[in-house]
Every structure is written in structure tokens, then in C-alpha cells.
Design an enzyme around this catalytic site. Structure first.
Site, PDB file in Angstrom:
ATOM      1  N   ASP A  75      37.925  32.871  42.627  1.00 51.62           N
ATOM      2  CA  ASP A  75      38.678  31.348  42.623  1.00 51.62           C
ATOM      3  C   ASP A  75      37.458  30.397  42.520  1.00 51.62           C
ATOM      4  O   ASP A  75      36.764  30.301  43.619  1.00 51.62           O
ATOM      5  CB  ASP A  75      39.460  31.229  43.839  1.00 51.62           C
ATOM      6  CG  ASP A  75      40.860  32.088  43.875  1.00 51.62           C
ATOM      7  OD1 ASP A  75      41.230  32.810  42.598  1.00 51.62           O
ATOM      8  OD2 ASP A  75      41.394  32.528  44.915  1.00 51.62           O
ATOM      9  N   ASP A 112      53.466  37.780  42.347  1.00 50.35           N
ATOM     10  CA  ASP A 112      53.100  37.770  43.771  1.00 50.35           C
ATOM     11  C   ASP A 112      54.096  38.586  44.588  1.00 50.35           C
ATOM     12  O   ASP A 112      55.060  38.501  44.433  1.00 50.35           O
ATOM     13  CB  ASP A 112      53.135  36.469  44.241  1.00 50.35           C
ATOM     14  CG  ASP A 112      51.691  35.302  43.955  1.00 50.35           C
ATOM     15  OD1 ASP A 112      50.731  36.055  43.306  1.00 50.35           O
ATOM     16  OD2 ASP A 112      51.735  34.367  44.120  1.00 50.35           O
TER      17      ASP A 112
END
Lengths: 251, 218
Positions: free
Chosen positions: A130, A11
Site C-alpha cells: 500500500d 473483503d
């Protein structure tokens, strides 16, 4: 035989990695290029960078990151986060990205997948999904799993494939962060239904979980973040364990 | 009379700067991003430059034909440069990468396209199946079929990174490296001074870098 891929995910915000990393031998644990280099040296097959920069300068910072990675790293990598239009993708491709990953923008505007595939080829377009179960249904979520949509997961994945997705990065929000193993049931259903590569994500806690996901679902790759960043699983150990379970890997 | 040492100094002084010539000329024709390729050459200290016209060919000792995307579209772009006759007549080592390799063949099923026809083999589409998804994406093993300096210091069965939906048919006469994905195919082809690799050496870890270094010395 094609090797199963192991993919650490980083990230990144404003050009720096944001999740904690505790490799002992890093000079700068926040430098995504140094981390990427470390992972590629350990035997990672591919890298994913998720850029969560929220500033107006975001495209510029993403392009700088991609260039810095492409200059130093000799394995393929994907960049995702905030890619909304062809121009974003074009800039990242020209900076050396091998693939881009699209999530919310594709759900909101599915035609974007057709446009990206036509402009850059299907191999460039990863659709990140997701998913979270609601009742007996698997539902596509946005905003990192916080916002449910009307779309059912498998139906959306099949549409994405037919529009030109080259690969699916499937993250089970039910399993993500649990370290209890991948969502093998859903992954098998999806993997058996599509003809493009599937990357399993969400739930990796130990080496056996990777063995399980490849044995039970035949997905093409497995992605994880914290177990790699905190050194709980070392990639060379993981690869040897997979190999000793007769799973084809690159060592 | 100069000593050999002085001669060396003179030739070094006259050598073109790194990146300017003497090394690899990358043939530019608008087919795909080459940032990662040039980054790899820079990391390896291999001088390179770009070829935009016929005159540029004389500046380099060897050539790379890059390429991603659609083989038919790439061939049309290459034709539009006017460089096709020059490329077909090249005598120096020339390496096609990915679609750049497919261009060396006579024909591709992609767009039903006639290609450079430097190596008389065909580029065909993989049949997709549950076990063999298309595009063929990821790390696969390659096996040398012939002795060649391109593959020096790289063990048989090493993994290289592939991303492609079309493959070059296996042909004993021209296959330098064989690989398998549902069917056997050419991961690398070779005829005289022309070489092709289907995988991306610039993305294939250490062995990919070894291969690029090997090519820079052929």
C-alpha cells in the site's frame, strides 16, 4: 501471448463478504463462495480474498473459507490478511489456495519472504504494497494505508523481489476510492523496474481506466472491488473493450 | 440365463464405491498440495483414489502424477517411494500435471536433475526479460499439434492457467499442445499412454474441466 488478468477483490470477515454487493441474481450476497462463482462465470481470471477477521479463531475461519472456495471454483485465487508465519501459509496452501498475499508482516519481518519462497516457491508469494505519496516520495503504508513506514515504495518492492516475492500487488492509496483511474506513473516505474508480475490496484472507476493501465504501464493484471461489486463494470463488457483495444484477454 | 440388464445390475453392485477405485489413481509422493485437483475431480464426478504402494496401481484404470515446486526435489521424493520402476512400466493412461509432467522428461535444468526419462525431451529454464517475466504466470493460449482425445471439445487457441519457471522444449515428435512465451514450448506432451500438461487443468476454468473429463475417458 499471456493474457492480461482481471481480478475482483473480495473483503471477507468471519467467512462473509463485508462490502456491499448488489448483484441482482445472488441468493446470498454475503456468501464469498457464491460471489466467487458468479465472478468466475463472468470471466474473472483470478480472485483475491482479503480476510479482515480479527478473532483468535482467524486461521480456522480462513482455512474453512479457502477450502469452500477451492471446492467450487475452477480459477486461481489468492488469500491475504493476517498471514504472519509459515504455519499460516502452510494451512492455506493445503486448503487449496494458489497464492498468499502478505503486507504488514513482510514489512515488519522481511525475512518472512525468504522463508515463504523457500518453503513453497516464489509463485506462491504475493507481496501487497500500500503506497501513498508524501511530498515527492512514495512511501509504504501499513494498516490499510493509515500508518506510514520508513520504507520508500520502489526500494521496498525491489528488496521484496530479491528476497523471493513472486508477484507484487500495488495499491495506490492516493488513487484508491477516487474512481479516477489507476496510478499509471508509479505503476509504470515499478513495472519497468521488476522482473515479476505486477497487479495494479486502486482507482478503477470505468472501463477506460483498465485500457489505460494496460496500454501505459504494461502491468500484468488489474484488480478492483467496488466497480465490480456494484455492477458498475461488468467483466464481459470490460473484456470486450480490452480486446477491441488490441489488449490480449481471455474471453 | 441372465439378461444383459441383470448383468449390468450385478456389475454396478460390485463396482467399488466412488473414490475407492476404478477411476483415477493419484500417485502420492509428497510433492505439493492436491486439494484443488481432487476438488475438481469431485465436482466432475470422476472417481479417484490414492496410490501409495505398487499394489495400489491395480485398483485404477488410469493415473495422475501431480506436482508443484522444484523438479529435482520432486524427483528425489518420487525415487524415495520406490515406485519409479513401476511408473516407467505403466501401460494405462498416465497424466503428469505441471512438475508431474516435467518428471516424465529425461532431464531438468532445475537442480541439474535426471528425471524419469519416459519421454526423451528436456526441461529448460525460461530466460527472463522485460517482456517475458519469470515465472510465466497466468492464462496463455495453447495450440494442438496432433489429434488426440485429451483435447476433444476444446478449441485451438483456448487459454489455460500456467505457473512455472521451467518449460519443456518444443519437439515435433512429442508435443501435443504448443504454447509461446518468449520461445515456443510444449504445453502438453504425449508418448503412447503417457501424457503431460504444463498448465493446471484444475484451475483453468471450463476447458480445464473438459480436459480432466476427457482424460477420465481415454
Amino acid at each position: 501471448m499471456l493474457a492480461k488478468r482481471i481480478i475482483p477483490c473480495l473483503d471477507v470477515k468471519d467467512g462473509r463478504t463485508v462490502k456491499g454487493v448488489n448483484f441482482v441474481d445472488l441468493r446470498d450476497a454475503g456468501d464469498p463462495v457464491e460471489l466467487a462463482w458468479n465472478y468466475s462465470n463472468q470471466g474473472a481470471d483470478e480472485l483475491v480474498f482479503l480476510d479482515i477477521t480479527a478473532t483468535v479463531e482467524r486461521r480456522k475461519t480462513m482455512v474453512e473459507l479457502v477450502k469452500a472456495v477451492a471446492r467450487q471454483i475452477n480459477i486461481p485465487f489468492t488469500i491475504g490478511g493476517g498471514i504472519n508465519e509459515i504455519a499460516d501459509a502452510d494451512a492455506l496452501l493445503n486448503a487449496g489456495a494458489d497464492k498468499i498475499s502478505i503486507n504488514s508482516a513482510a514489512v515488519r519481518n522481511p525475512k518472512l519472504i525468504d522463508e515463504l519462497a523457500a518453503a513453497f516457491g516464489v509463485q506462491f508469494v504475493v507481496i501487497a504494497v500500500d503506497t501513498r505519496s508524501i511530498g515527492d516520495k512514495n512511501v509504504v503504508h501499513l494498516n490499510g494505508g493509515r500508518l506510514p513506514t520508513e520504507r520508500q515504495t520502489l526500494e521496498w518492492i525491489l528488496e521484496a523481489e530479491s528476497r523471493g516475492a513472486g508477484e507484487i500487488l500495488l495499491t495506490s492509496m492516493d488513487h484508491d476510492g477516487t474512481k479516477g483511474g489507476f496510478d499509471n506513473g508509479l505503476l509504470k516505474t515499478v513495472n519497468d523496474a521488476v522482473h515479476i508480475p505486477v497487479i495494479a490496484s486502486g482507482g478503477a472507476g470505468k472501463v477506460e481506466h483498465f485500457v489505460d493501465v494496460f496500454e501505459k504501464t504494461n502491468v500484468d493484471a488489474a484488480l478492483a472491488a467496488s466497480v465490480f461489486h456494484y455492477g458498475e463494470i461488468l467483466i464481459p463488457d470490460l473484456k470486450r473493450a480490452l480486446q477491441s483495444n488490441k489488449i490480449e484477454v481471455r474471453i | 440365463m441372465k439378461t444383459p440388464d441383470q448383468n449390468n445390475k450385478k456389475s454396478l453392485a460390485e463396482a467399488p464405491p466412488s473414490g475407492g477405485g476404478g477411476g483415477i489413481g493419484i500417485i502420492l509422493y509428497g510433492a505439493g498440495n492436491i486439494f484443488s485437483l481432487t476438488a475438481a475431480l469431485e465436482r466432475l464426478g470422476i472417481p479417484y483414489g490414492f496410490i501409495n504402494s505398487e499394489e495400489d496401481f491395480d485398483k485404477y484404470d488410469r493415473y495422475i502424477i501431480p506436482g508443484v515446486g522444484h523438479a529435482g526435489a520432486a524427483m528425489n521424493k518420487l525415487k524415495a517411494t520406490g515406485l519409479v520402476p513401476k511408473i516407467k512400466a505403466l501401460k494405462k493412461p498416465t497424466l503428469g500435471i505441471c512438475v508431474g509432467m516435467q518428471l516424465l522428461t529425461s532431464y531438468s535444468e532445475e537442480g541439474d536433475s535426471n528425471l524419469l526419462d519416459i519421454i526423451p525431451v528436456k526441461t529448460l529454464r525460461f530466460a527472463d526479460s522485460a517482456e517475458h517475466k519469470v515465472p510465466h504466470t497466468g492464462w496463455n493460449r495453447v495450440y494442438p499439434e496432433k489429434e488426440n482425445p485429451l483435447f476433444e471439445n476444446i478449441p485451438s487457441g483456448s487459454h489455460f492457467y500456467f505457473v512455472h519457471s521451467y518449460f519443456i522444449e518444443y519437439d515435433k515428435a512429442y508435443t501435443l499442445l504448443a504454447a509461446d512465451y518468449g520461445n515456443q514450448f510444449s504445453a502438453s506432451i504425449w508418448l503412447d499412454n503417457f501424457y503431460g500438461v504444463q498448465f493446471h487443468p484444475e484451475k483453468s476454468g471450463e476447458f480445464g474441466e473438459t480436459l480432466l473429463t476427457n482424460f477420465s475417458k481415454i
